[in-house]
Scaffold this motif. Sequence first.
Motif, PDB file in Angstrom:
ATOM      1  N   LEU A  73       0.848  -1.508   0.481  1.00 36.44           N
ATOM      2  CA  LEU A  73      -0.601   0.092  -0.032  1.00 36.44           C
ATOM      3  C   LEU A  73       1.218   1.302   0.193  1.00 36.44           C
ATOM      4  N   ARG A  74       1.820   0.993  -0.446  1.00 35.01           N
ATOM      5  CA  ARG A  74       3.076   2.477   0.224  1.00 35.01           C
ATOM      6  C   ARG A  74       2.995   3.008  -0.870  1.00 35.01           C
ATOM      7  N   GLY A  75       2.624   2.615  -2.062  1.00 35.21           N
ATOM      8  CA  GLY A  75       2.424   4.112  -3.504  1.00 35.21           C
ATOM      9  C   GLY A  75       1.541   4.101  -3.356  1.00 35.21           C
ATOM     10  N   LEU A  76       0.286   3.813  -2.561  1.00 34.43           N
ATOM     11  CA  LEU A  76      -0.963   4.925  -2.511  1.00 34.43           C
ATOM     12  C   LEU A  76      -0.919   5.586  -1.416  1.00 34.43           C
ATOM     13  N   MET A  77      -0.267   4.992  -0.657  1.00 37.52           N
ATOM     14  CA  MET A  77       0.099   6.679   1.028  1.00 37.52           C
ATOM     15  C   MET A  77       1.280   8.115   0.057  1.00 37.52           C
ATOM     16  N   ALA A  78       1.310   7.468  -0.947  1.00 43.56           N
ATOM     17  CA  ALA A  78       2.425   8.075  -1.766  1.00 43.56           C
ATOM     18  C   ALA A  78       1.690   9.703  -2.757  1.00 43.56           C
ATOM     19  N   LYS A  79       0.948   9.498  -2.841  1.00 44.62           N
ATOM     20  CA  LYS A  79      -0.047   9.275  -3.414  1.00 44.62           C
ATOM     21  C   LYS A  79      -1.265  10.348  -2.953  1.00 44.62           C
ATOM     22  N   SER A  80      -1.626   9.767  -1.891  1.00 38.51           N
ATOM     23  CA  SER A  80      -2.154  10.481  -0.615  1.00 38.51           C
ATOM     24  C   SER A  80      -1.734  12.006  -0.221  1.00 38.51           C
ATOM     25  N   MET A  81       0.173  11.713   0.547  1.00 39.55           N
ATOM     26  CA  MET A  81       0.345  12.852   0.537  1.00 39.55           C
ATOM     27  C   MET A  81       1.090  13.844  -0.103  1.00 39.55           C
ATOM     28  N   GLN A  82       0.770  15.712   0.602  1.00 39.17           N
ATOM     29  CA  GLN A  82       0.577  16.526  -0.246  1.00 39.17           C
ATOM     30  C   GLN A  82       2.466  16.480  -1.467  1.00 39.17           C
ATOM     31  N   LYS A  83       2.558  16.857  -2.125  1.00 38.59           N
ATOM     32  CA  LYS A  83       3.985  17.150  -2.427  1.00 38.59           C
ATOM     33  C   LYS A  83       4.495  19.052  -2.979  1.00 38.59           C
ATOM     34  N   ALA A  84       5.262  19.006  -2.157  1.00 42.42           N
ATOM     35  CA  ALA A  84       6.104  20.415  -2.071  1.00 42.42           C
ATOM     36  C   ALA A  84       7.005  20.639  -3.271  1.00 42.42           C
ATOM     37  N   ASP A  85       7.188  19.729  -5.064  1.00 42.54           N
ATOM     38  CA  ASP A  85       7.152  19.667  -5.570  1.00 42.54           C
ATOM     39  C   ASP A  85       6.294  20.818  -7.154  1.00 42.54           C
ATOM     40  N   SER A  86       5.195  21.077  -6.680  1.00 42.15           N
ATOM     41  CA  SER A  86       4.454  21.252  -7.535  1.00 42.15           C
ATOM     42  C   SER A  86       4.727  22.434  -8.442  1.00 42.15           C
ATOM     43  N   ILE A  87       5.513  23.606  -8.545  1.00 44.00           N
ATOM     44  CA  ILE A  87       5.582  24.563  -9.009  1.00 44.00           C
ATOM     45  C   ILE A  87       6.752  24.008  -9.676  1.00 44.00           C
ATOM     46  N   VAL A  88       7.296  24.890 -10.990  1.00 46.25           N
ATOM     47  CA  VAL A  88       8.293  24.476 -11.639  1.00 46.25           C
ATOM     48  C   VAL A  88       9.035  25.863 -11.332  1.00 46.25           C
ATOM     49  N   LEU A  89       9.659  26.249 -11.469  1.00 49.38           N
ATOM     50  CA  LEU A  89      10.504  27.644 -10.917  1.00 49.38           C
ATOM     51  C   LEU A  89      10.752  27.991 -11.852  1.00 49.38           C
ATOM     52  N   THR A  90      11.355  29.237 -11.877  1.00 52.45           N
ATOM     53  CA  THR A  90      11.670  30.566 -13.609  1.00 52.45           C
ATOM     54  C   THR A  90      13.101  30.612 -13.074  1.00 52.45           C
ATOM     55  N   ASP A  91      13.334  30.263 -14.276  1.00 52.76           N
ATOM     56  CA  ASP A  91      14.658  31.123 -13.895  1.00 52.76           C
ATOM     57  C   ASP A  91      15.287  32.239 -14.232  1.00 52.76           C
TER      58      ASP A  91
END
Length: 419
Positions: free
Chosen positions: A381-399
């Motif tokens: 079930l680890r993959g299912l848990m990973a999908k439910s976790m919020q990620k702090a990488d949901s933005i692409v930084l502008t240069d």
Amino acid sequence: MNNRTVRRSVLISGGSIAGLTLAYWLRRYDFDVTVVERAPTPRPGGQAVDLRGVAKEVAERMGIMPEIDRARVHENGLAYVDKTGAWSARMPAELFDGEGAVAGIEILRGDLTEILYAAAQSGVEYIFDDTITGMREVSDGVVVSFRHRASRVFDVVVGADGLHSTVRKLAFGPEADFVHHLGAYMAYFTVPVDGLGLTDWFQLHNAPGGKLVAVRPEGPSTAKAMFGFKATDLVYDRHDVEGQKRILAETFAEMGWLAPRLLAGMEHAPDFFFDTISQTRMDDWSRGRIVLVGDAGYCGSPLSGNGTAMAMVGAYVLAGELARSRGDHHAAFTGYQQQLRPYVTECQKLPPGGVNGFLPSSRAAIRMRNLSVRMFTSTPLRGLMAKSMQKADSIVLTDYTVFEPARQPAASNIPPTSS
């Protein structure tokens, strides 16, 4: 080529993670930067904070990752324990690529502040032991009054002053309009490790009534004690530290495990902190020439685990948009909000169960939480848990480096050749 035509002055209220990150980037873009901080020095101590997602990329672009790696707190993960200290469930740090309840990179807030302060020294004016008392926008800036110094005019004012932001209160209105209490409180402070029998795991013990006591190692001689409890109608003075300690002592008087020893260490703690578990929710982070960054505008609460990431990424984007717009605050604030809003929305999501998952109210709820942790950290079930976790990488930084001013080459000692 230098795209800027006029230097602009920016006052940042708050000398912690968001404010110092912003000061660093604004100086790289050749703004005149002043930081005002209520404390007499950069704030030491504080709990361990997470460096997650694209916040690590911001740190890398600042060139401070080597210092962060040297200062980081090394933890094996998070473990729930019963009143005897026996483990009930655990979550190793390496699970979910270091983006779980315990991040891959943890560092004491005071250590990160010190690193950021060192990076943001050159060309930045610091005003310690002072605070903003009033702001009045005029045609060409903001007239700012201070408690201990004469008034000054700045082109832009930034509130990077946390959940209880003075800038937000002065510019936007009462705190109650924007800070949403989630029905719980948290306290933390530093204690000596002697006699605690700690390992390299962040250990947490829940008790019925929505109470939690926890301890996490931070070095060879000290650890951080943490207490959390549910309450909706608690009345207290935010500036009365002794009163807050009494509340904690009374609330946890019958708590087992290490609670008595940790409470005994509370009396001598140099960094006692007590506050609500709350979120800042706002439709707009700017008003006129005044803008908010970090917890002042979008605190996610300790439960979201993304406060440091939002502070550093928000500061990076705000500085970059001010540079892109050549100081045009209207355009900059619009770009800042458009780029950051989806990221903030994702980062503010609470983990499964929210406050009830963090502070279960009954023995049955505690057992169910522990069971769910064991299930969702198991291989199937680890993959299912990973999908439910919020990620702090949901933005692409502008240069934004194209907007940095051209640097003059170093003077050469070689005499010019004759033609």
